[in-house]
Write an enzyme that holds these catalytic residues in place. Structure first.
Site, PDB file in Angstrom:
ATOM      1  N   GLY A  16       7.364  56.161 -31.131  1.00  0.00           N
ATOM      2  CA  GLY A  16       6.340  55.292 -31.710  1.00  0.00           C
ATOM      3  C   GLY A  16       6.340  55.498 -33.218  1.00  0.00           C
ATOM      4  O   GLY A  16       7.369  55.828 -33.813  1.00  0.00           O
ATOM      5  N   ALA A  55       1.889  66.682 -30.235  1.00  0.00           N
ATOM      6  CA  ALA A  55       1.236  65.496 -29.651  1.00  0.00           C
ATOM      7  C   ALA A  55      -0.062  65.917 -28.961  1.00  0.00           C
ATOM      8  O   ALA A  55      -1.123  65.935 -29.609  1.00  0.00           O
ATOM      9  CB  ALA A  55       2.199  64.803 -28.704  1.00  0.00           C
ATOM     10  N   ARG A  56       0.002  66.251 -27.699  1.00  0.00           N
ATOM     11  CA  ARG A  56      -1.163  66.756 -26.973  1.00  0.00           C
ATOM     12  C   ARG A  56      -0.706  67.886 -26.074  1.00  0.00           C
ATOM     13  O   ARG A  56       0.348  67.794 -25.422  1.00  0.00           O
ATOM     14  CB  ARG A  56      -1.807  65.645 -26.128  1.00  0.00           C
ATOM     15  CG  ARG A  56      -2.674  64.673 -26.935  1.00  0.00           C
ATOM     16  CD  ARG A  56      -3.950  65.341 -27.470  1.00  0.00           C
ATOM     17  NE  ARG A  56      -4.792  64.432 -28.217  1.00  0.00           N
ATOM     18  CZ  ARG A  56      -4.753  64.258 -29.541  1.00  0.00           C
ATOM     19  NH1 ARG A  56      -3.875  64.928 -30.281  1.00  0.00           N
ATOM     20  NH2 ARG A  56      -5.590  63.449 -30.139  1.00  0.00           N
ATOM     21  N   GLU A  61      -7.203  73.691 -24.956  1.00  0.00           N
ATOM     22  CA  GLU A  61      -7.686  74.085 -26.296  1.00  0.00           C
ATOM     23  C   GLU A  61      -9.166  74.434 -26.266  1.00  0.00           C
ATOM     24  O   GLU A  61      -9.914  73.777 -25.542  1.00  0.00           O
ATOM     25  CB  GLU A  61      -7.454  72.930 -27.279  1.00  0.00           C
ATOM     26  CG  GLU A  61      -5.995  72.738 -27.551  1.00  0.00           C
ATOM     27  CD  GLU A  61      -5.688  71.636 -28.578  1.00  0.00           C
ATOM     28  OE1 GLU A  61      -6.586  71.231 -29.337  1.00  0.00           O
ATOM     29  OE2 GLU A  61      -4.538  71.204 -28.600  1.00  0.00           O
ATOM     30  N   HIS A  68      -3.829  73.132 -34.073  1.00  0.00           N
ATOM     31  CA  HIS A  68      -4.034  71.672 -34.064  1.00  0.00           C
ATOM     32  C   HIS A  68      -4.325  71.146 -35.483  1.00  0.00           C
ATOM     33  O   HIS A  68      -5.359  70.515 -35.736  1.00  0.00           O
ATOM     34  CB  HIS A  68      -5.170  71.295 -33.092  1.00  0.00           C
ATOM     35  CG  HIS A  68      -5.066  69.879 -32.596  1.00  0.00           C
ATOM     36  ND1 HIS A  68      -5.510  69.469 -31.368  1.00  0.00           N
ATOM     37  CD2 HIS A  68      -4.557  68.760 -33.191  1.00  0.00           C
ATOM     38  CE1 HIS A  68      -5.299  68.169 -31.212  1.00  0.00           C
ATOM     39  NE2 HIS A  68      -4.717  67.717 -32.313  1.00  0.00           N
TER      40      HIS A  68
HETATM   41  C1  DGY Z   1      -5.039  62.943 -33.787  1.00  0.00           C
HETATM   42  O1  DGY Z   1      -5.459  62.246 -34.723  1.00  0.00           O
HETATM   43  O2  DGY Z   1      -4.981  62.534 -32.630  1.00  0.00           O
HETATM   44  C2  DGY Z   1      -4.595  64.308 -34.126  1.00  0.00           C
HETATM   45  O3  DGY Z   1      -4.288  65.047 -32.997  1.00  0.00           O
HETATM   46  C3  DGY Z   1      -5.632  64.998 -34.970  1.00  0.00           C
HETATM   47  O4  DGY Z   1      -5.021  66.067 -35.600  1.00  0.00           O
END
Ligand code: DGY
Length: 328
Positions: free
Chosen positions: A156, A237-238, A267, A285
Site C-alpha cells: 500500500g 504495522a500491527r 501492547e 510503537h
Molecule cells: C498509526 O497511525 O496507525 C500508527 O500505528 C501510529 O503510530
C-alpha cells in the site's frame, strides 16, 4: 457541541476546536484511559478524538449517546474501532493517513532494517558496557544489504515508500498483495510473488498490511517454517499480525536470524523472551513519532471534527457510505 479528546496531543490543534466554539473536554490524565473513564468522558459527546489505544466498541458508542456523529481516530490504523457498529449507527469514522505519517513509518522501517543488518543496538549496548577494547576482526559481523532481497507484505502507501527506498541500497524487492500492481512494478521495480514465494526467497520481510480478521496472526508457525533460514522479520504495522509465541520459537530454532518490532501482540506487554533476546530490536510503537507526522495527524483529526460538526463532508472517512446515512 461537545468534543471529547481522550488524551492531549502534540501541537496546538485543540485550540482550533475551542476557537470554533465547541465545548472541548480533554482528559486531564496524560495516560491511556480505562474503559470506565472512556465511557464517562464520552457521555454526551458529538465527536470524539480517539487514539489507537482507545477501544471504541458499540458499548462506548451507546455510552456517548445518540448525538455522537464522529469518531476521529488520531492514527492511520483503525482496528481499535468497531467500524461496522459505527456504520450501523450512522457514526462517521475518520483516520489520519498522510504522506508525512507514511514516510515516517517507512523511514522507521528502514531504521530497523539497518539496525538489524548491522547489529546497531547490540553493538551500542556492548560499547556502553565497556566491552570495546580495540578493533577486532570478528565482532558484530552483520550482513550487507546490497544484492539481498526485501519482501514487502502489503504494497500500500507505506509498503511502496519502503520499496522506493530499497533502490538506494541496491536490493531486490518482492511484494505480495491481493492482486498484482503493474503500475507499482513499473514505477518501483518490484516483483509480485505469492506469499509463500516471498517468504522463502526474502532475506528481510517487512509487514505493511492492516490488521483484519484475515491478517491476524498471519505470521505464525506455518509461515515461519516457510521463511528462508536466517532471514529477518520487521513489523511496523500491527503487533497482532505476528503470533508472538511462534516468533519466540522461530528465533530459538534459528529459523529466523532476528526481528525488529515496533508493535506487539498485546501492547504494551511484550513477551519476556523477546525482551531478553539480543536478536530482537524493540521500539515502543513510535514509527509515526516525528514532529511532521504528529503535526499532520493533529491537523487532520481536528479538521474532520470541525467539518463534520459543521455538516461538511470530512476527508479521510474510513467508510464513505456513512455520509449518506449519518446522524445530523
Ligand atoms: C498509526 O497511525 O496507525 C500508527 O500505528 C501510529 O503510530
Amino acid at each position: 457541541m461537545k468534543v471529547f479528546v481522550t488524551r492531549k496531543i502534540p501541537g496546538d490543534h485543540l485550540e482550533k476546536l475551542k476557537s470554533e466554539g465547541f465545548e472541548v473536554h480533554v482528559s486531564d490524565d496524560n495516560r491511556i484511559l480505562t474503559n470506565e473513564e472512556l465511557l464517562a468522558g464520552i457521555t454526551g459527546a458529538d465527536a470524539v478524538l480517539s487514539l489507537l489505544t482507545d477501544k471504541i466498541d458499540g458499548d462506548v458508542m451507546d455510552a456517548a449517546g445518540p448525538q455522537l456523529k464522529l469518531i476521529s481516530n488520531y492514527a492511520v490504523g483503525f482496528d481499535n474501532i468497531d467500524v461496522a457498529e459505527a456504520a450501523k449507527r450512522g457514526i462517521i469514522v475518520c483516520n489520519t493517513p498522510s504522506d508525512e505519517v507514511n514516510e515516517a513509518v517507512a523511514e522507521h522501517t528502514w531504521a530497523l532494517i539497518l539496525a538489524l543488518a548491522r547489529r546497531v543496538v547490540e553493538a551500542d549496548e556492548a560499547t556502553r558496557r565497556g566491552a570495546y577494547k580495540g578493533w577486532e576482526p570478528d565482532v558484530f559481523l552483520g550482513t550487507n544489504l546490497i544484492g539481498k532481497t526485501l519482501g514487502i507484505v502489503g504494497l500500500g502507501r507505506i509498503g511502496s515508500m519502503v520499496a522506493r527506498r530499497a533502490a538506494g541500497y541496491k536490493m531486490n524487492v518482492l511484494y505480495n498483495k491481493r492482486a498484482p500492481d503493474p503500475e507499482a512494478e513499473r514505477e518501483l521495480g518490484v516483483k509480485f510473488v505469492t506469499l509463500d514465494e516471498l517468504l522463502s526467497s526474502s532475506d528481510f520481510i517487512s509487514l505493511h498490511v492492516p490488521l483484519t480478521p484475515e491478517t491476524r496472526h498471519m505470521i505464525n508457525k506455518d509461515t515461519f517454517a516457510k521463511m528462508k533460514k536466517g532471514s529477518y522479520l520487521i513489523n511496523t504495522a500491527r503487533g497482532q499480525i505476528v503470533d508472538e509465541r511462534d516468533l519466540v520459537d522461530a528465533l530459538a530454532s534459528a529459523q529466523i536470524a532476528g526481528a525488529a518490532l515496533d508493535v506487539f501482540d498485546n501492547e504494551p506487554n511484550i513477551s519476556p523472551e523477546l525482551i531478553a533476546n539480543q536478536k530482537v530490536i524493540t521500539t515502543p510503537h513510535i514509527a509515526s513519532a516525528t514532529w511532521e507526522a504528529r503535526n499532520k495527524m493533529g491537523e487532520q483529526a481536528v479538521s474532520a471534527i470541525i467539518d463534520t460538526l459543521k455538516n461538511v463532508k470530512p476527508q479521510n472517512m474510513v467508510d464513505e457510505k456513512v455520509w449518506d446515512i449519518r446522524r445530523k
